[in-house]
Scaffold this active site. Structure first.
Site, PDB file in Angstrom:
ATOM      1  N   HIS A 218      -8.844  16.758  34.952  1.00  0.00           N
ATOM      2  CA  HIS A 218      -8.919  15.728  33.905  1.00  0.00           C
ATOM      3  C   HIS A 218      -8.822  14.331  34.503  1.00  0.00           C
ATOM      4  O   HIS A 218      -8.391  13.399  33.839  1.00  0.00           O
ATOM      5  CB  HIS A 218      -7.799  15.917  32.870  1.00  0.00           C
TER       6      HIS A 218
ATOM      7  N   SER B 252     -20.035  23.547  25.149  1.00  0.00           N
ATOM      8  CA  SER B 252     -21.254  23.895  25.868  1.00  0.00           C
ATOM      9  C   SER B 252     -21.906  22.609  26.375  1.00  0.00           C
ATOM     10  O   SER B 252     -22.804  22.063  25.744  1.00  0.00           O
ATOM     11  CB  SER B 252     -22.194  24.637  24.888  1.00  0.00           C
ATOM     12  N   GLU B 253     -21.407  22.117  27.504  1.00  0.00           N
ATOM     13  CA  GLU B 253     -21.909  20.820  27.995  1.00  0.00           C
ATOM     14  C   GLU B 253     -23.405  20.894  28.322  1.00  0.00           C
ATOM     15  O   GLU B 253     -24.149  19.954  28.050  1.00  0.00           O
ATOM     16  CB  GLU B 253     -21.098  20.368  29.216  1.00  0.00           C
TER      17      GLU B 253
ATOM     18  N   GLN C 162     -16.324  15.697  26.895  1.00  0.00           N
ATOM     19  CA  GLN C 162     -14.921  15.403  26.598  1.00  0.00           C
ATOM     20  C   GLN C 162     -14.153  14.823  27.791  1.00  0.00           C
ATOM     21  O   GLN C 162     -13.332  13.927  27.622  1.00  0.00           O
ATOM     22  CB  GLN C 162     -14.251  16.674  26.091  1.00  0.00           C
ATOM     23  N   PHE C 163     -14.386  15.342  28.969  1.00  0.00           N
ATOM     24  CA  PHE C 163     -13.857  14.773  30.211  1.00  0.00           C
ATOM     25  C   PHE C 163     -14.987  14.822  31.242  1.00  0.00           C
ATOM     26  O   PHE C 163     -15.739  15.806  31.274  1.00  0.00           O
ATOM     27  CB  PHE C 163     -12.675  15.601  30.747  1.00  0.00           C
ATOM     28  N   ALA C 164     -15.068  13.813  32.089  1.00  0.00           N
ATOM     29  CA  ALA C 164     -16.127  13.810  33.110  1.00  0.00           C
ATOM     30  C   ALA C 164     -16.032  15.060  33.984  1.00  0.00           C
ATOM     31  O   ALA C 164     -17.029  15.538  34.507  1.00  0.00           O
ATOM     32  CB  ALA C 164     -16.038  12.555  33.965  1.00  0.00           C
ATOM     33  N   ASP C 165     -14.816  15.573  34.111  1.00  0.00           N
ATOM     34  CA  ASP C 165     -14.600  16.793  34.908  1.00  0.00           C
ATOM     35  C   ASP C 165     -15.355  17.999  34.325  1.00  0.00           C
ATOM     36  O   ASP C 165     -15.526  18.997  35.006  1.00  0.00           O
ATOM     37  CB  ASP C 165     -13.109  17.131  34.938  1.00  0.00           C
ATOM     38  N   TYR C 166     -15.752  17.907  33.077  1.00  0.00           N
ATOM     39  CA  TYR C 166     -16.441  19.037  32.419  1.00  0.00           C
ATOM     40  C   TYR C 166     -17.959  18.890  32.450  1.00  0.00           C
ATOM     41  O   TYR C 166     -18.676  19.663  31.826  1.00  0.00           O
ATOM     42  CB  TYR C 166     -16.035  19.145  30.946  1.00  0.00           C
ATOM     43  N   ILE C 167     -18.444  17.883  33.141  1.00  0.00           N
ATOM     44  CA  ILE C 167     -19.867  17.561  33.030  1.00  0.00           C
ATOM     45  C   ILE C 167     -20.746  18.472  33.901  1.00  0.00           C
ATOM     46  O   ILE C 167     -21.946  18.565  33.689  1.00  0.00           O
ATOM     47  CB  ILE C 167     -20.102  16.067  33.377  1.00  0.00           C
TER      48      ILE C 167
END
Lengths: 428, 337
Positions: free
Chosen positions: B129, B59-60, B82-87
């Site tokens: 990713h 849950s970003e 966890q990865f910038a792609d998930y921000i």
């Protein structure tokens, strides 16, 4: 195969087996029971009789009280008597103080609304009809507990004794504005009064309140947090984040959903309120979930004390749905006569919170119509005098603000070279 | 001094701050018991306890929202995405909240949080990713954006970020976690152990935010880079035999404009390198700054070498990645211009 009795009981939801067959698919777009020009219809509103809903022990497990999300906790009956298991222990002096705060809130709203109409402010949001929620909850919590409100809980600040003069300064963006003209009207902030800076982005404060509560628990503190959103905002991800984190970490926080029936022009069914009460959202997270009459000052106080006692005992968060009605427009930029029946507010089955508390105090023998009228007049005079004082420091129209130079401050703790150069470029 | 990889340096920065400041708390997805998918928080929960380093739901938005509330309480949270792609689910909390709370409350409430996140390509992470979203955050006033390129800088910059009273987006070039990658995808994998910047003090030290590093002095052309691209730019310099001045920006916001202007004024030529997509990338801002401040010193148009304006393609990673050959070509072009 469902029997006919079951069908009759669940006509809206259940289908008999013979009715279930493939069909051309159609999408349901919910519509309210009444729009402008139609007769008011609150027949779908699920109410419980005053005093009818049970009161679980403070330490009861959440699993044992799912029924409370579907009932409606009420204390005050139509005659102003306080009845049932939720009657709180509240001295008359405290109730009188609550009544005064509600009257001050309403009078303040009234003056600021008019000021906006006169061009003295850009915008305003009234909380008329919802005063009991903020004022009673402020009374039920400790002054050191931290509040993460939406833009319609001005009653929290007023009940905590924040100077109304400063609130007016904020609305006018004048030199009294502690926020230096940076925020739209009503987006107050007061660290001293435990009132977190109001955001215009809906729902963000819900998970922030949970984070604050987690920090309090991590720090071995005794303070708890509370937050408020409207029923429309339960559709935002932040609602889910907040309930998930509150449940996972058993955070000492009270999560309030103020169901005032309308999110601008969208009735509560557009947020999913027809399928299940908003309180029932809490059940899936394993949180105690209470549905309370938000116009009943005593009921709001009682559930808040119950939830606060749980939070202070490390029993975690509670979700509370306050069933109320937004008597006025969403804001000064709204015209509710375009989308809802004009007389809905006057026909709201749960009445007006100020009238109901007045009736209760009279029934207790502690109040009278004459004293009420005198208090109303006193409060009106007080607010008018404050308004005159506030306007002496300027209004938006008169453009008596802090120096525009200050708009470059507080972006960061220390101003970087860009902002220094841009301030020069702007000529301040 | 001891030899550390970048991931060890990041870990060491958090360990130092957890032991120095009781208000520091570290959390995120898989960061507690497991120690993070890249091992950045390995051992922290065991050393400092569950109250100082713990796991969160996936849950970003919740992670950042909770961190903001903790910051308002007076804590100093360090969270991992966890990865910038998930921000992106956290973007509202970062752009509308973290970045604005000091301003909108006239300084009453602040958000002293650090959001760490691995970014960039080179690990066959495909489009979910590998992204470099720094430009989205440099455009949000109120946020600071920091990107290290070595273990020494990673630790010193992360400590400065944690101690900073404003919200910091700390982007870690994941391809550099275990070694200084120069962009030769077919070359041998190097480890940090032979690189001088892997000598890292075990205790507390700072690398200040807003100070670029001139990692190679030169006269022919200035190359502005950060993160993985610093190493790529050095490789391009070596491969091309050109006398380039390579500047590692280290922090994009605040930006060390003086070091940039001084260098370009000297060389008269400028190549800007980043892995992120080109259009509206941070390179555009750098180009605008350089032309504004160095216009009369420029001998040639400024060149940008960047990721293409496509999503990061899995199978074509090395055709996408702005490697040393492309950087060297741009340097030659600018030098000839």
């Amino acid at each position: 195969m469902l029997d006919s009795r079951h069908r009759a009981n669940h006509a809206d939801h259940a289908l008999a087996a013979q009715d279930v067959r493939a069909a051309v698919l159609e999408l349901r777009i919910p519509e309210p029971a009444a729009r402008a020009g139609q007769p008011v219809d609150f027949s779908k509103l699920k109410l419980s009789a005053p005093g009818a809903v049970r009161r679980p022990a403070v330490a009861a497990v959440a699993d044992s009280m799912h029924d409370l999300a579907y009932g409606l906790i009420r204390v005050l009956d139509d005659n102003g008597a306080a009845i049932g298991p939720w009657v709180p222990e509240l001295p008359s002096a405290a109730l009188a103080a609550g009544l005064r705060s509600m009257l001050r809130t309403r009078a303040f709203d009234d003056r600021m609304y008019r000021a906006q109409r006169q061009g003295k402010a850009s915008f305003y949001v009234k909380c008329t009809g919802e005063e009991a929620i903020a004022v009673s909850q402020a009374l039920a919590l400790e002054n050191t507990d931290m509040l993460f409100p939406s833009y319609r809980q001005q009653g929290l600040l007023i009940a905590r004794g924040y100077p109304i003069l400063k609130m007016m300064g904020q609305v006018y963006s004048n030199t009294l504005d502690p926020l230096k003209g940076r925020q739209m009207p009503v987006m107050y902030s007061s660290r001293e009064h435990g009132f977190f800076s109001v955001s215009g982005n809906l729902g963000t404060q819900f998970i922030q309140a949970v984070g604050w509560a987690m920090a309090s628990a991590l720090s071995g503190d005794s303070r708890i947090a509370a937050s408020w959103i409207g029923e429309g905002t339960t559709a935002e991800g932040d609602f889910h984040y907040a309930l998930t984190f509150a449940s996972v970490y058993r955070a000492p926080v009270i999560l309030n959903v103020v169901n005032n029936q309308w999110a601008i022009s969208s009735f509560q069914g557009i947020a999913g309120g027809e399928a299940a009460p908003f309180a029932a959202r809490g059940i899936g997270y394993g949180l105690p979930a209470l549905r309370v009459d938000g116009n009943d000052f005593l009921a709001v106080y009682a559930v808040t004390r119950w939830a606060a006692a749980r939070a202070r005992a490390n029993l975690g968060a509670t979700l509370i749905e306050h069933v109320t009605y937004r008597s006025e427009g969403h804001s000064t930029s709204d015209d509710p006569s375009r989308y809802r029946a004009a007389d809905e507010a006057s026909k709201w089955p749960l009445g007006d919170p100020i009238e109901r508390l007045k009736r209760h105090l009279i029934a207790r023998g502690e109040w009278s119509e004459a004293r009420h009228e005198a208090l109303q007049n006193e409060v009106k005079q007080e607010i008018r005098a404050l308004q005159r004082e506030a306007e002496a420091s300027g209004t938006l129209e008169a453009n008596t603000t802090h120096s525009p130079k200050t708009m470059f401050e507080d972006v960061y703790k220390d101003m970087d070279w860009r902002l220094q150069r841009q301030r020069q470029e702007a000529g301040f | 001094m001891t030899t550390m990889s970048m991931i060890q340096a990041v870990n060491s920065a958090m360990a130092v701050m957890l032991s120095r400041d009781p208000k520091v708390v570290v959390f995120g997805e898989d960061v507690g018991y497991f120690g993070g998918v890249f091992r950045a928080t390995e051992g922290l929960q065991k050393t400092f306890g569950k109250n100082r380093c713990f796991d969160t739901p996936i849950s970003e938005g919740g992670i950042v929202g909770a961190a903001i509330g903790m910051g308002a309480y007076g804590m100093r949270p360090v969270v991992e995405i966890q990865f910038a792609d998930y921000i992106y689910p956290a973007f509202d909390q970062l752009a509308s909240e973290a970045a604005r709370i000091r301003y909108r409350s006239a300084g009453e409430f602040t958000v002293p949080i650090t959001v760490r996140s691995p970014y960039g390509g080179g690990i066959f992470g495909g489009q979910t990713h590998s992204q470099s979203p720094e430009g989205l955050f440099t455009h949000v006033v109120g946020l600071k954006v920091v990107i290290p390129s070595t273990p020494y800088d990673a630790k010193g910059l992360l400590i400065s970020s944690i101690e900073d009273d404003d919200p910091v987006i700390f982007l870690e070039p994941k391809r550099l976690y275990s070694g200084p990658f120069e962009g030769h995808s077919d070359g041998a994998v190097k480890s940090w152990s032979t690189h001088p910047a892997s000598e890292v003090p075990e205790g507390h030290y700072r690398v200040p935010l807003g100070q670029a590093a001139v990692v190679r002095e030169g006269a022919e052309v200035t190359v502005l880079a950060y993160g993985t691209m610093v190493h790529v730019a050095l490789a391009a310099t070596r491969d091309s035999g050109m006398d380039a001045e390579v500047i590692d920006l280290r922090s994009l916001i605040p930006l060390d404009v003086d070091t940039i202007v001084k260098s370009v004024s000297k060389t008269g030529r400028c190549v800007i390198v980043h892995e992120a997509t080109r259009t509206s990338g941070f390179g555009a801002e750098l180009a605008a700054i350089v032309q504004k401040h160095c216009f009369f010193d420029l001998e040639a148009p400024i060149e940008r070498v960047t990721g293409w304006d496509t999503p990061y393609p899995h199978a074509f990673e090395w055709q996408y990645f702005p490697g040393p050959a492309r950087v060297a070509e741009a340097m030659r072009q600018v030098a000839a211009g």
